[in-house]
Design a protein around this motif. Structure first.
Motif, PDB file in Angstrom:
ATOM      1  N   ASN A  42       0.826  -1.203   0.000  1.00  0.00           N
ATOM      2  CA  ASN A  42       0.000   0.000   0.000  1.00  0.00           C
ATOM      3  C   ASN A  42       0.863   1.258   0.000  1.00  0.00           C
ATOM      4  N   ARG A  43       1.982   1.227   0.734  1.00  0.00           N
ATOM      5  CA  ARG A  43       2.904   2.363   0.721  1.00  0.00           C
ATOM      6  C   ARG A  43       3.519   2.533  -0.679  1.00  0.00           C
ATOM      7  N   PHE A  44       3.893   1.421  -1.284  1.00  0.00           N
ATOM      8  CA  PHE A  44       4.457   1.442  -2.633  1.00  0.00           C
ATOM      9  C   PHE A  44       3.462   2.036  -3.633  1.00  0.00           C
ATOM     10  N   LEU A  45       2.194   1.612  -3.564  1.00  0.00           N
ATOM     11  CA  LEU A  45       1.184   2.125  -4.487  1.00  0.00           C
ATOM     12  C   LEU A  45       0.939   3.615  -4.262  1.00  0.00           C
ATOM     13  N   ALA A  46       0.949   4.045  -3.004  1.00  0.00           N
ATOM     14  CA  ALA A  46       0.764   5.468  -2.709  1.00  0.00           C
ATOM     15  C   ALA A  46       1.885   6.298  -3.323  1.00  0.00           C
ATOM     16  N   HIS A  47       3.105   5.810  -3.228  1.00  0.00           N
ATOM     17  CA  HIS A  47       4.247   6.546  -3.795  1.00  0.00           C
ATOM     18  C   HIS A  47       4.202   6.551  -5.319  1.00  0.00           C
ATOM     19  N   ARG A  48       3.654   5.511  -5.922  1.00  0.00           N
ATOM     20  CA  ARG A  48       3.519   5.508  -7.383  1.00  0.00           C
ATOM     21  C   ARG A  48       2.388   6.432  -7.840  1.00  0.00           C
ATOM     22  N   LEU A  49       1.359   6.547  -7.013  1.00  0.00           N
ATOM     23  CA  LEU A  49       0.238   7.403  -7.364  1.00  0.00           C
ATOM     24  C   LEU A  49       0.563   8.884  -7.164  1.00  0.00           C
ATOM     25  N   ALA A  50       1.350   9.201  -6.155  1.00  0.00           N
ATOM     26  CA  ALA A  50       1.575  10.584  -5.729  1.00  0.00           C
ATOM     27  C   ALA A  50       1.962  11.543  -6.868  1.00  0.00           C
ATOM     28  N   PRO A  51       2.903  11.184  -7.747  1.00  0.00           N
ATOM     29  CA  PRO A  51       3.293  12.152  -8.787  1.00  0.00           C
ATOM     30  C   PRO A  51       2.175  12.472  -9.780  1.00  0.00           C
ATOM     31  N   LEU A  52       1.139  11.636  -9.823  1.00  0.00           N
ATOM     32  CA  LEU A  52       0.048  11.851 -10.776  1.00  0.00           C
ATOM     33  C   LEU A  52      -1.036  12.765 -10.231  1.00  0.00           C
ATOM     34  N   LEU A  53      -1.016  13.028  -8.916  1.00  0.00           N
ATOM     35  CA  LEU A  53      -2.122  13.722  -8.276  1.00  0.00           C
ATOM     36  C   LEU A  53      -2.012  15.234  -8.401  1.00  0.00           C
ATOM     37  N   GLN A  54      -3.182  15.861  -8.529  1.00  0.00           N
ATOM     38  CA  GLN A  54      -3.302  17.310  -8.492  1.00  0.00           C
ATOM     39  C   GLN A  54      -4.026  17.709  -7.208  1.00  0.00           C
ATOM     40  N   GLU A  55      -3.880  18.967  -6.835  1.00  0.00           N
ATOM     41  CA  GLU A  55      -4.331  19.422  -5.515  1.00  0.00           C
ATOM     42  C   GLU A  55      -5.819  19.213  -5.282  1.00  0.00           C
ATOM     43  N   ASP A  56      -6.647  19.382  -6.335  1.00  0.00           N
ATOM     44  CA  ASP A  56      -8.101  19.297  -6.121  1.00  0.00           C
ATOM     45  C   ASP A  56      -8.686  17.973  -6.614  1.00  0.00           C
ATOM     46  N   ASP A  57      -7.855  16.982  -6.904  1.00  0.00           N
ATOM     47  CA  ASP A  57      -8.370  15.672  -7.315  1.00  0.00           C
ATOM     48  C   ASP A  57      -9.218  15.052  -6.210  1.00  0.00           C
ATOM     49  N   VAL A  58     -10.283  14.372  -6.603  1.00  0.00           N
ATOM     50  CA  VAL A  58     -11.088  13.559  -5.693  1.00  0.00           C
ATOM     51  C   VAL A  58     -10.660  12.106  -5.887  1.00  0.00           C
ATOM     52  N   ILE A  59     -10.268  11.448  -4.803  1.00  0.00           N
ATOM     53  CA  ILE A  59      -9.697  10.101  -4.884  1.00  0.00           C
ATOM     54  C   ILE A  59     -10.696   9.102  -4.310  1.00  0.00           C
ATOM     55  N   TRP A  60     -10.949   8.021  -5.070  1.00  0.00           N
ATOM     56  CA  TRP A  60     -11.903   6.989  -4.649  1.00  0.00           C
ATOM     57  C   TRP A  60     -11.184   5.640  -4.640  1.00  0.00           C
ATOM     58  N   VAL A  61     -10.985   5.100  -3.441  1.00  0.00           N
ATOM     59  CA  VAL A  61     -10.249   3.848  -3.247  1.00  0.00           C
ATOM     60  C   VAL A  61     -11.249   2.712  -3.039  1.00  0.00           C
ATOM     61  N   HIS A  62     -10.967   1.574  -3.663  1.00  0.00           N
ATOM     62  CA  HIS A  62     -11.909   0.459  -3.636  1.00  0.00           C
ATOM     63  C   HIS A  62     -11.333  -0.781  -2.959  1.00  0.00           C
ATOM     64  N   ASP A  63     -12.050  -1.248  -1.978  1.00  0.00           N
ATOM     65  CA  ASP A  63     -12.014  -2.603  -1.431  1.00  0.00           C
ATOM     66  C   ASP A  63     -10.864  -2.884  -0.463  1.00  0.00           C
ATOM     67  N   TYR A  64     -10.962  -4.093   0.109  1.00  0.00           N
ATOM     68  CA  TYR A  64     -10.183  -4.486   1.284  1.00  0.00           C
ATOM     69  C   TYR A  64      -8.685  -4.564   1.036  1.00  0.00           C
ATOM     70  N   HIS A  65      -8.272  -4.680  -0.222  1.00  0.00           N
ATOM     71  CA  HIS A  65      -6.840  -4.741  -0.519  1.00  0.00           C
ATOM     72  C   HIS A  65      -6.121  -3.441  -0.157  1.00  0.00           C
ATOM     73  N   LEU A  66      -6.855  -2.320  -0.150  1.00  0.00           N
ATOM     74  CA  LEU A  66      -6.222  -0.995  -0.135  1.00  0.00           C
ATOM     75  C   LEU A  66      -6.641  -0.127   1.048  1.00  0.00           C
ATOM     76  N   ILE A  67      -7.035  -0.744   2.150  1.00  0.00           N
ATOM     77  CA  ILE A  67      -7.488   0.030   3.307  1.00  0.00           C
ATOM     78  C   ILE A  67      -6.446   1.052   3.782  1.00  0.00           C
ATOM     79  N   PRO A  68      -5.136   0.725   3.841  1.00  0.00           N
ATOM     80  CA  PRO A  68      -4.157   1.705   4.373  1.00  0.00           C
ATOM     81  C   PRO A  68      -3.767   2.811   3.403  1.00  0.00           C
TER      82      PRO A  68
END
Length: 457
Positions: free
Chosen positions: A113-139
């Motif tokens: 989950n930490r690895f995925l967050a670090h891969r996602l981070a450079p793609l994010l913009q300040e006002d993006d709305v983020i929707w995370v799905h299911d038990y694999h990604l709770i953290p």
């Protein structure tokens, strides 16, 4: 309008030509992403072996960027096969006896989950709305918050959420609850799941219910809600209407030779109650000899998680059980149970649902169960079949016209099958109409819109 960023364990890429893939969830998410522009990120399903995975593979389709990452072999073993599917999945389905907790697997789950967050981070913009799905990604939200992101982040759990006595058997339950507190909105399938979550917070002394769906825990205030996921009701009903001319459906109709068809469709999983269902069908035939050679039970069960030993063993068990019943009860011209161990396309499946007098949906525990909703949507309004539904499926909170059963009660389920087959046309139509009206009003697009509206409120 803010961009939408969807994060899920697996990413459903668009079909050839950019069309939405089969399946209501993928259609709804793709429609929301196309409207707002955004990103759908997750695991590619591939392993890079022991090597560090390559950078994100990105594909652009219209307004949507699909971003996929490989995982290492160790990541897959610990995060996916290990903690997610051998701890969280059984515990959320109330199967404490099958949970195999290991500290190494738990560490792998949080690491990925930490690895995925670090891969996602450079793609994010300040006002993006983020929707995370299911038990694999709770953290995932906690990892993003630690990196300084203050975006609106929502989480939706597609599987059940257990009560405190079940959840707290998991050694890291507090870390899981802390992870959920970092979302702005935590969504569940039913009011029972939301109640279990809020009750666990209060009982453990790690949070308070503030009323109006708001909670405070670990220094954060957030909302909880329930949003029963729907299907593409009108589209699936149209599939079923048109399926009468499909060659496979025509062959199926001819092959049952005028017998009443009972259908069950489930991914191969111990939560689905397939062995209990076969026992119930056997009991029904024994108790109702008039139905000998006059009914066929079709069980469609695609393979699932074959890399996990428990699922391989279950596949053998179900096949052997169906074979035993056929050997004991079948005749030269009658095979009581037809067991199919592969996937069937949705248009054909819709046609088979429409042929069936009984839809047998009896999981031991299920977050929602969309098979129940598809069966209802596929019915002929002039001559609808009867849904026999487990009271332990989330769909039982919505589909009031179903015959509700306790799947552990073999005789009770057998009696419900008999009742469904003998039910008058008038009662079948009345039960079906109420369920169909509900499904048309609360389809998968409504589910998606309701969640995102509440997340941004």
């Amino acid at each position: 309008m803010s961009r939408l960023v969807v994060v899920s364990n697996r990413v459903t890429l668009p079909a050839k030509g950019g069309a939405a893939p089969a399946g209501g969830l993928a259609v709804a998410l793709q429609a929301a992403l196309q409207e707002r522009g955004g990103i759908w990120m997750g695991w590619s399903g591939k392993s890079s072996g022991s090597r560090e995975p390559e950078p994100l593979a990105q594909q652009q389709h219209g307004n949507i960027t699909y971003a996929l990452t490989d995982l290492t072999k160790t990541d897959v073993e610990e995060y996916y096969e290990g903690f997610a599917n051998r701890v969280l999945w059984p515990i959320c389905h109330y199967r404490l006896d099958l949970a195999e907790y290991g500290r190494k697997e738990m560490a792998g789950y949080f690491r990925v989950n930490r690895f995925l967050a670090h891969r996602l981070a450079p793609l994010l913009q300040e006002d993006d709305v983020i929707w995370v799905h299911d038990y694999h990604l709770i953290p995932l939200a906690a990892e993003l918050r630690q990196m300084g992101f203050k975006n609106k982040i929502g989480f939706f759990l597609h599987i059940p959420w257990p009560p405190a006595d079940v959840l707290f058997t998991m050694p890291v339950h507090e870390e899981i609850m802390r992870g959920l507190s970092h979302y702005d909105l935590v969504g569940f399938q039913t009011d029972h799941d939301l109640s279990n979550f809020g009750g666990g917070l209060v009982r453990e002394g790690i949070g308070e219910a503030l009323g109006d769906g708001r909670f405070t825990s670990y220094g954060r205030t957030f909302r909880g809600g329930y949003y029963g996921i729907g299907i593409e009701t009108a589209v699936f009903a149209d599939f079923a209407r048109k399926a009468a001319s499909n060659i496979m459906v025509r062959k199926a109709r001819q092959s049952i030779e005028g017998r009443d068809l009972i259908i069950g469709v489930d991914r191969l999983d111990y939560s689905k109650g397939i062995t209990q269902r076969i026992d119930a069908f056997e009991q029904f035939v024994k108790a109702n000899p008039g139905y000998h050679n006059k009914v066929t039970y079709l069980q469609i069960t695609p393979k699932s998680r074959s890399e996990v030993p428990e699922y391989e063993a279950m596949q053998r068990t179900v096949a052997e059980q169906a074979g035993r019943v056929n050997g004991a009860m079948g005749t030269v011209d009658w095979v009581p149970i037809r067991y199919i161990n592969r996937s069937i396309g949705r248009p054909v499946l819709a046609g088979l649902y429409r042929l069936a007098k009984i839809g047998l949906v009896t999981p031991l525990r299920d977050g929602m169960n969309l098979v129940a909703k598809e069966y209802v949507a596929a019915q002929d309004p002039e001559d609808p079949g009867v849904l026999v539904l487990s009271r332990f499926a989330g769909a039982a909170r919505e589909l009031r016209g179903a015959l509700l059963v306790n799947p552990y009660d073999i005789e009770g389920t057998a009696n419900a099958i008999a009742r469904g087959l003998s039910m008058s046309l008038e009662e079948r139509q009345e039960r079906w109409r109420g369920m169909m009206d509900h499904l048309l009003e609360r389809d998968v697009m409504r589910w998606c819109d309701d969640f995102l509206k509440d997340l941004q409120a």
